[in-house]
Design a protein around this motif. Structure first.
Motif, PDB file in Angstrom:
ATOM      1  N   VAL A  16      -5.850  13.784  21.957  1.00  0.00           N
ATOM      2  CA  VAL A  16      -4.888  14.097  20.905  1.00  0.00           C
ATOM      3  C   VAL A  16      -3.785  15.009  21.423  1.00  0.00           C
ATOM      4  O   VAL A  16      -3.055  15.596  20.654  1.00  0.00           O
ATOM      5  CB  VAL A  16      -5.583  14.767  19.699  1.00  0.00           C
ATOM      6  CG1 VAL A  16      -6.523  13.801  19.026  1.00  0.00           C
ATOM      7  CG2 VAL A  16      -6.320  16.039  20.127  1.00  0.00           C
ATOM      8  N   SER A 107      -0.631  21.397   7.158  1.00  0.00           N
ATOM      9  CA  SER A 107      -1.732  21.667   8.083  1.00  0.00           C
ATOM     10  C   SER A 107      -2.578  22.876   7.690  1.00  0.00           C
ATOM     11  O   SER A 107      -2.120  23.780   6.983  1.00  0.00           O
ATOM     12  CB  SER A 107      -1.174  21.895   9.488  1.00  0.00           C
ATOM     13  OG  SER A 107      -0.617  20.702  10.015  1.00  0.00           O
ATOM     14  N   HIS A 150      -5.316  19.663  25.780  1.00  0.00           N
ATOM     15  CA  HIS A 150      -4.980  20.146  24.445  1.00  0.00           C
ATOM     16  C   HIS A 150      -4.312  21.516  24.547  1.00  0.00           C
ATOM     17  O   HIS A 150      -4.761  22.375  25.321  1.00  0.00           O
ATOM     18  CB  HIS A 150      -6.240  20.240  23.586  1.00  0.00           C
ATOM     19  CG  HIS A 150      -5.962  20.354  22.125  1.00  0.00           C
ATOM     20  ND1 HIS A 150      -5.477  21.514  21.546  1.00  0.00           N
ATOM     21  CD2 HIS A 150      -6.071  19.454  21.112  1.00  0.00           C
ATOM     22  CE1 HIS A 150      -5.321  21.327  20.256  1.00  0.00           C
ATOM     23  NE2 HIS A 150      -5.667  20.078  19.960  1.00  0.00           N
ATOM     24  N   CYS A 202     -10.490  19.620  16.139  1.00  0.00           N
ATOM     25  CA  CYS A 202      -9.326  19.303  15.316  1.00  0.00           C
ATOM     26  C   CYS A 202      -9.433  17.858  14.842  1.00  0.00           C
ATOM     27  O   CYS A 202     -10.230  17.066  15.360  1.00  0.00           O
ATOM     28  CB  CYS A 202      -8.028  19.511  16.106  1.00  0.00           C
ATOM     29  SG  CYS A 202      -7.899  18.518  17.624  1.00  0.00           S
ATOM     30  N   HIS A 203      -8.618  17.516  13.849  1.00  0.00           N
ATOM     31  CA  HIS A 203      -8.539  16.137  13.388  1.00  0.00           C
ATOM     32  C   HIS A 203      -7.363  15.987  12.437  1.00  0.00           C
ATOM     33  O   HIS A 203      -6.831  16.971  11.911  1.00  0.00           O
ATOM     34  CB  HIS A 203      -9.850  15.682  12.727  1.00  0.00           C
ATOM     35  CG  HIS A 203     -10.223  16.391  11.458  1.00  0.00           C
ATOM     36  ND1 HIS A 203     -10.753  15.731  10.363  1.00  0.00           N
ATOM     37  CD2 HIS A 203     -10.167  17.696  11.084  1.00  0.00           C
ATOM     38  CE1 HIS A 203     -11.009  16.587   9.393  1.00  0.00           C
ATOM     39  NE2 HIS A 203     -10.667  17.791   9.799  1.00  0.00           N
ATOM     40  N   THR A 204      -6.961  14.749  12.237  1.00  0.00           N
ATOM     41  CA  THR A 204      -6.016  14.437  11.173  1.00  0.00           C
ATOM     42  C   THR A 204      -6.841  14.100   9.934  1.00  0.00           C
ATOM     43  O   THR A 204      -7.924  13.516  10.033  1.00  0.00           O
ATOM     44  CB  THR A 204      -5.108  13.267  11.546  1.00  0.00           C
ATOM     45  OG1 THR A 204      -5.926  12.122  11.874  1.00  0.00           O
ATOM     46  CG2 THR A 204      -4.231  13.614  12.744  1.00  0.00           C
ATOM     47  N   ARG A 209      -3.135  17.792   8.998  1.00  0.00           N
ATOM     48  CA  ARG A 209      -3.881  18.113  10.210  1.00  0.00           C
ATOM     49  C   ARG A 209      -4.728  19.359   9.975  1.00  0.00           C
ATOM     50  O   ARG A 209      -4.360  20.223   9.189  1.00  0.00           O
ATOM     51  CB  ARG A 209      -2.936  18.368  11.391  1.00  0.00           C
ATOM     52  CG  ARG A 209      -2.270  17.106  11.919  1.00  0.00           C
ATOM     53  CD  ARG A 209      -1.442  17.405  13.155  1.00  0.00           C
ATOM     54  NE  ARG A 209      -0.961  16.162  13.744  1.00  0.00           N
ATOM     55  CZ  ARG A 209      -0.906  15.918  15.045  1.00  0.00           C
ATOM     56  NH1 ARG A 209      -1.262  16.849  15.912  1.00  0.00           N
ATOM     57  NH2 ARG A 209      -0.473  14.758  15.503  1.00  0.00           N
ATOM     58  N   PHE A 211      -7.348  22.263  12.217  1.00  0.00           N
ATOM     59  CA  PHE A 211      -7.926  22.804  13.457  1.00  0.00           C
ATOM     60  C   PHE A 211      -8.840  23.951  13.057  1.00  0.00           C
ATOM     61  O   PHE A 211      -8.487  24.771  12.207  1.00  0.00           O
ATOM     62  CB  PHE A 211      -6.831  23.315  14.392  1.00  0.00           C
ATOM     63  CG  PHE A 211      -7.327  23.703  15.766  1.00  0.00           C
ATOM     64  CD1 PHE A 211      -7.133  22.859  16.843  1.00  0.00           C
ATOM     65  CD2 PHE A 211      -7.986  24.909  15.980  1.00  0.00           C
ATOM     66  CE1 PHE A 211      -7.597  23.201  18.114  1.00  0.00           C
ATOM     67  CE2 PHE A 211      -8.464  25.266  17.235  1.00  0.00           C
ATOM     68  CZ  PHE A 211      -8.259  24.410  18.310  1.00  0.00           C
ATOM     69  N   TRP A 237      -0.309  22.334  18.071  1.00  0.00           N
ATOM     70  CA  TRP A 237      -0.859  21.008  17.764  1.00  0.00           C
ATOM     71  C   TRP A 237      -0.708  20.674  16.281  1.00  0.00           C
ATOM     72  O   TRP A 237      -0.351  19.553  15.915  1.00  0.00           O
ATOM     73  CB  TRP A 237      -2.325  20.936  18.163  1.00  0.00           C
ATOM     74  CG  TRP A 237      -2.907  19.577  17.916  1.00  0.00           C
ATOM     75  CD1 TRP A 237      -2.786  18.460  18.691  1.00  0.00           C
ATOM     76  CD2 TRP A 237      -3.640  19.164  16.745  1.00  0.00           C
ATOM     77  NE1 TRP A 237      -3.424  17.396  18.096  1.00  0.00           N
ATOM     78  CE2 TRP A 237      -3.943  17.799  16.897  1.00  0.00           C
ATOM     79  CE3 TRP A 237      -4.076  19.836  15.615  1.00  0.00           C
ATOM     80  CZ2 TRP A 237      -4.664  17.078  15.960  1.00  0.00           C
ATOM     81  CZ3 TRP A 237      -4.793  19.117  14.649  1.00  0.00           C
ATOM     82  CH2 TRP A 237      -5.081  17.763  14.839  1.00  0.00           C
ATOM     83  N   LEU A 238      -0.972  21.647  15.429  1.00  0.00           N
ATOM     84  CA  LEU A 238      -0.891  21.415  13.992  1.00  0.00           C
ATOM     85  C   LEU A 238       0.514  21.046  13.546  1.00  0.00           C
ATOM     86  O   LEU A 238       0.696  20.317  12.556  1.00  0.00           O
ATOM     87  CB  LEU A 238      -1.351  22.659  13.236  1.00  0.00           C
ATOM     88  CG  LEU A 238      -2.849  22.955  13.281  1.00  0.00           C
ATOM     89  CD1 LEU A 238      -3.124  24.339  12.725  1.00  0.00           C
ATOM     90  CD2 LEU A 238      -3.653  21.900  12.528  1.00  0.00           C
ATOM     91  N   GLN A 240       2.767  19.363  15.316  1.00  0.00           N
ATOM     92  CA  GLN A 240       3.295  18.123  15.892  1.00  0.00           C
ATOM     93  C   GLN A 240       3.520  17.104  14.790  1.00  0.00           C
ATOM     94  O   GLN A 240       2.712  16.970  13.878  1.00  0.00           O
ATOM     95  CB  GLN A 240       2.320  17.559  16.936  1.00  0.00           C
ATOM     96  CG  GLN A 240       2.222  18.377  18.200  1.00  0.00           C
ATOM     97  CD  GLN A 240       1.129  17.893  19.123  1.00  0.00           C
ATOM     98  OE1 GLN A 240       0.537  16.842  18.897  1.00  0.00           O
ATOM     99  NE2 GLN A 240       0.852  18.648  20.160  1.00  0.00           N
TER     100      GLN A 240
END
Length: 241
Positions: A16, A107, A150, A202-204, A209, A211, A237-238, A240
């Protein structure tokens, strides 16, 4: 063999990673209401986010007022952070507003005791990824970097040692999650997750999103450069698109 099992597990998840996202101009709400155990590190956690705001040119608001959880008040924020929240902290209307917020594409970042929160709300279990079960006494253990690409973990070596209060997790939504950090249960006493013991993931989820990191028990953690980079990478990341 134990290390091989951890590293093999990492390959079971889809990568990811993506280029780092700037936080400039973004807005974060740091929520730290507690209805159970209260961590002494919450104050230091708030300070860390205010420092990130200053260095990354983003906006951070901190609150323990669940009244912020209305559609109108949440709408300006890009990320809502649950900073060691505990217990039942949101009523039904506030829960509905938070669901709407995530489903709008925003997020969530959960830190440490965020998994010790809202045990009677199944949707939150799916969002945060698991619930706190118990923990042994804080101790030094070997941690396994499961995703060296990541932004929340790429700066750590493949294996490293940290002193931490290590949560055992129940109701883990294993099939939903991409795991980025784990702990080697053979390196300390009190782990009970049958060998694979994730510590950050983490995941969508439903358009947004999420984390979560189980790190962050001790006040001094929040002045640690690696932990700061861990949180900053999680935020990148969140955010993006």
């Amino acid at each position: 063999m134990q290390l091989f099992r951890f590293l093999f597990a990492a390959f079971l998840f889809v990568a990811v990673s993506a280029p780092a996202q700037s936080l400039k101009g973004k807005r974060l709400l740091v929520f730290s209401k507690t209805a159970g155990f209260r961590h002494a590190s919450i104050s230091q956690g708030k300070q860390l986010f205010l420092q990130i705001a200053a260095s990354e040119r983003c906006k951070v608001d901190t609150t323990e007022d669940a009244g912020f959880f209305t559609p109108e008040k949440l709408e300006p924020y890009d990320v809502v952070v649950f900073l060691s929240t505990t217990g039942d902290v949101l009523n039904a209307a506030q829960q509905s507003a938070f669901q709407e917020y995530i489903r709008s594409g925003k997020s969530f970042l959960g830190i440490h005791a965020a998994t010790d929160t809202e045990y009677d709300w199944p949707w939150f279990n799916q969002l945060v990824g698991g619930y706190f079960k118990d923990h042994p006494k804080p101790q030094t253990a070997s941690f396994i970097n499961l995703d060296s690409n990541h932004p929340a973990t790429k700066f750590w070596p493949a294996v490293f040692s940290r002193f931490e209060e290590i949560y055992n997790i129940k109701s883990l939504q294993k099939d939903r999650l991409h795991f980025v950090l784990a702990v080697d249960e053979t390196s300390y006493t009190g782990g009970n997750m049958d060998g694979f013991h994730p510590m950050a993931w983490c995941h969508t989820f439903e358009g947004g999103r999420a984390f979560y990191t189980a790190l962050g028990h001790h006040p001094e953690t929040y002045s640690d450069a690696d932990f700061r980079q861990h949180i900053l990478g999680a935020l990148q990341w969140l955010l993006q698109s």
